[in-house]
Design an enzyme around this catalytic site. Structure first.
Site, PDB file in Angstrom:
ATOM      1  N   TYR A  29     -13.260   6.584 -14.221  1.00  0.00           N
ATOM      2  CA  TYR A  29     -13.205   5.410 -13.330  1.00  0.00           C
ATOM      3  C   TYR A  29     -13.663   4.126 -14.048  1.00  0.00           C
ATOM      4  CZ  TYR A  29     -14.108   2.413  -9.278  1.00  0.00           C
ATOM      5  OH  TYR A  29     -14.119   1.355  -8.392  1.00  0.00           O
ATOM      6  N   LYS A  79     -11.501   0.600 -15.221  1.00  0.00           N
ATOM      7  CA  LYS A  79     -11.910  -0.734 -14.761  1.00  0.00           C
ATOM      8  C   LYS A  79     -12.244  -1.656 -15.944  1.00  0.00           C
ATOM      9  CE  LYS A  79     -11.446   0.089 -10.420  1.00  0.00           C
ATOM     10  NZ  LYS A  79     -10.420  -0.628  -9.657  1.00  0.00           N
ATOM     11  N   ASP A 107       0.864  -1.181   0.000  1.00  0.00           N
ATOM     12  CA  ASP A 107       0.000   0.000   0.000  1.00  0.00           C
ATOM     13  C   ASP A 107       0.903   1.235   0.000  1.00  0.00           C
ATOM     14  OD1 ASP A 107      -3.275   0.100   0.876  1.00  0.00           O
ATOM     15  OD2 ASP A 107      -2.191   2.014   0.874  1.00  0.00           O
TER      16      ASP A 107
HETATM   17  P1  NAI Z   1     -10.357   1.854  -0.236  1.00  0.00           P
HETATM   18  O1  NAI Z   1     -10.277   3.314  -0.539  1.00  0.00           O
HETATM   19  O2  NAI Z   1     -10.992   1.417   1.038  1.00  0.00           O
HETATM   20  O3  NAI Z   1      -8.901   1.215  -0.313  1.00  0.00           O
HETATM   21  C1  NAI Z   1      -8.036   1.497  -1.371  1.00  0.00           C
HETATM   22  C2  NAI Z   1      -6.620   1.248  -0.915  1.00  0.00           C
HETATM   23  O4  NAI Z   1      -5.761   1.527  -2.027  1.00  0.00           O
HETATM   24  C3  NAI Z   1      -6.174   2.156   0.240  1.00  0.00           C
HETATM   25  O5  NAI Z   1      -5.550   1.391   1.251  1.00  0.00           O
HETATM   26  C4  NAI Z   1      -5.201   3.123  -0.426  1.00  0.00           C
HETATM   27  O6  NAI Z   1      -4.171   3.583   0.439  1.00  0.00           O
HETATM   28  C5  NAI Z   1      -4.647   2.252  -1.555  1.00  0.00           C
HETATM   29  N1  NAI Z   1      -4.106   3.087  -2.619  1.00  0.00           N
HETATM   30  C6  NAI Z   1      -4.732   4.103  -3.267  1.00  0.00           C
HETATM   31  N2  NAI Z   1      -3.891   4.701  -4.123  1.00  0.00           N
HETATM   32  C7  NAI Z   1      -2.719   4.031  -4.033  1.00  0.00           C
HETATM   33  C8  NAI Z   1      -1.455   4.188  -4.676  1.00  0.00           C
HETATM   34  N3  NAI Z   1      -1.235   5.187  -5.536  1.00  0.00           N
HETATM   35  N4  NAI Z   1      -0.460   3.330  -4.362  1.00  0.00           N
HETATM   36  C9  NAI Z   1      -0.665   2.345  -3.461  1.00  0.00           C
HETATM   37  N5  NAI Z   1      -1.835   2.161  -2.806  1.00  0.00           N
HETATM   38  C10 NAI Z   1      -2.840   3.003  -3.088  1.00  0.00           C
HETATM   39  O7  NAI Z   1     -11.103   1.215  -1.495  1.00  0.00           O
HETATM   40  P2  NAI Z   1     -11.986  -0.116  -1.652  1.00  0.00           P
HETATM   41  O8  NAI Z   1     -13.383   0.304  -1.701  1.00  0.00           O
HETATM   42  O9  NAI Z   1     -11.535  -1.161  -0.731  1.00  0.00           O
HETATM   43  O10 NAI Z   1     -11.601  -0.520  -3.146  1.00  0.00           O
HETATM   44  C11 NAI Z   1     -10.635  -1.515  -3.446  1.00  0.00           C
HETATM   45  C12 NAI Z   1     -10.658  -1.761  -4.939  1.00  0.00           C
HETATM   46  O11 NAI Z   1     -11.956  -2.253  -5.297  1.00  0.00           O
HETATM   47  C13 NAI Z   1     -10.428  -0.500  -5.765  1.00  0.00           C
HETATM   48  O12 NAI Z   1      -9.659  -0.840  -6.895  1.00  0.00           O
HETATM   49  C14 NAI Z   1     -11.825  -0.091  -6.171  1.00  0.00           C
HETATM   50  O13 NAI Z   1     -11.827   0.661  -7.353  1.00  0.00           O
HETATM   51  C15 NAI Z   1     -12.490  -1.441  -6.344  1.00  0.00           C
HETATM   52  N6  NAI Z   1     -13.939  -1.394  -6.224  1.00  0.00           N
HETATM   53  C16 NAI Z   1     -14.529  -0.934  -5.082  1.00  0.00           C
HETATM   54  C17 NAI Z   1     -15.912  -0.887  -4.985  1.00  0.00           C
HETATM   55  C18 NAI Z   1     -16.612  -0.380  -3.772  1.00  0.00           C
HETATM   56  O14 NAI Z   1     -17.847  -0.201  -3.827  1.00  0.00           O
HETATM   57  N7  NAI Z   1     -15.938  -0.150  -2.649  1.00  0.00           N
HETATM   58  C19 NAI Z   1     -16.759  -1.332  -6.120  1.00  0.00           C
HETATM   59  C20 NAI Z   1     -16.031  -1.804  -7.265  1.00  0.00           C
HETATM   60  C21 NAI Z   1     -14.675  -1.834  -7.306  1.00  0.00           C
END
Ligand code: NAI
Length: 274
Positions: free
Chosen positions: A160, A164, A33
């Site tokens: 976005y 994806k 991360d």
């Molecule tokens: P979140 O915001 O809770 O976690 C994302 C994580 O990615 C964080 O720990 C952040 O520090 C890390 N991160 C962000 N930019 C970064 C970078 N430049 N380098 C390294 N780490 C980085 O997000 P969530 O909701 O857990 O999403 C996880 C994945 O699932 C994402 O790819 C998101 O697009 C995808 N997703 C999420 C959905 C949702 O409803 N939460 C729905 C569909 C897809």
């Protein structure tokens, strides 16, 4: 058998739930991360910024220093396309950050003999009309500079789903080639719907998109939980999913089914209501 997995975005949300699930199954999980600690205050193994080329190289080298063999990679790090988000950042983290991490770890995945990758796509690919196709095209051409340029000409919310869709399609296009499946490495994606995480909390607070969140349709009448995405990811990583190559698995409580009852496409049908 204990396997070694790599999860990016491990500090939060779906990534953190995936780490928990895989560790509960007894596997070794290397966390990655940009933040040095996870949501419980525990240390992240490899701290790197996947938004930049040097950061991605650091991430790959950091993992390679810890493991010669990697059985699976889940590039879950991502950023939402909200008001005020730089659209170019969405492209760089969501598509190039994920894809280059996976490409960089190909030798370690090949060493496993039955490696697997699960990308985090999104049901916004099919649920959100009007997203920017040019950005997805440029991602698939592996031209980050041009993709960032095209993204900057539009809004993050339209970029976005592009990032994806490009991931899901990259997994299909590349996953059938000798360098991936020929080395036993299965590339698949999941397309979650709205899942309760810090990312969707950010969406709820968004002045433009926040109010729309409440009208999001599901068949089960609620948002998803991170562990409900982690379990299917763990399945796709496992040898139990040995026949799955290039799939994009919707995990969204029925949203995609509500919006597109006739899918996957491939055959024209007439009216289907009884
Ligand atoms: P979140 O915001 O809770 O976690 C994302 C994580 O990615 C964080 O720990 C952040 O520090 C890390 N991160 C962000 N930019 C970064 C970078 N430049 N380098 C390294 N780490 C980085 O997000 P969530 O909701 O857990 O999403 C996880 C994945 O699932 C994402 O790819 C998101 O697009 C995808 N997703 C999420 C959905 C949702 O409803 N939460 C729905 C569909 C897809």
């Amino acid at each position: 058998m204990t396997r070694t997995y790599v999860v990016s975005g491990a500090a939060s949300g779906i990534g953190a739930a995936t780490v928990r699930h895989l560790r509960d199954e007894g596997h070794r999980v290397l966390t990655l991360d940009r933040t040095p600690t996870d949501h419980t205050g525990g240390p992240i193994d490899v701290v790197a910024d996947l938004a930049t080329r040097p950061g991605r190289a650091e991430a790959v080298a950091g993992v390679q220093a810890l493991a010669e063999v990697v059985h699976g990679v889940v590039p879950a790090a991502g950023v939402g396309g909200f008001t005020g988000t730089d659209p170019a950042l969405v492209v760089s983290v969501n598509f190039f950050g994920a894809m280059e991490l996976v490409r960089g770890l190909r030798p370690q995945l090949a060493a496993a003999g039955d490696g697997a990758v699960v990308f985090l796509a999104s049901n916004s690919i099919t649920g959100m009309p009007g997203w920017d196709a040019e950005v997805a095209t440029l991602c698939l051409r592996d031209d980050e500079q041009a993709a960032r340029g095209a993204a900057s000409a539009t809004e993050a919310v339209m970029v976005y789903p592009s990032s994806k869709a490009a991931l899901a399609w990259w997994a299909r296009r590349e996953g059938v080639k000798p360098e991936w499946i020929g080395s036993g490495i299965r590339l698949n994606s999941v397309a979650p719907g709205k899942v309760t995480t810090p990312m969707t909390a950010e969406m709820a607070a968004d002045p433009v998109f926040g109010p729309l969140g409440d009208s999001y349709p599901t068949a089960i009448g609620r948002d998803g939980r991170p562990e409900e995405i982690a379990a299917p990811i763990a399945f796709l990583l496992s040898p139990a999913a040995s026949l799955m190559v290039g799939a994009c698995l919707f995990i969204d409580g029925g949203t995609d089914a509500i919006l597109h009852p006739i899918s996957p496409a491939g055959w024209e049908v007439g009216p289907v209501e009884p």
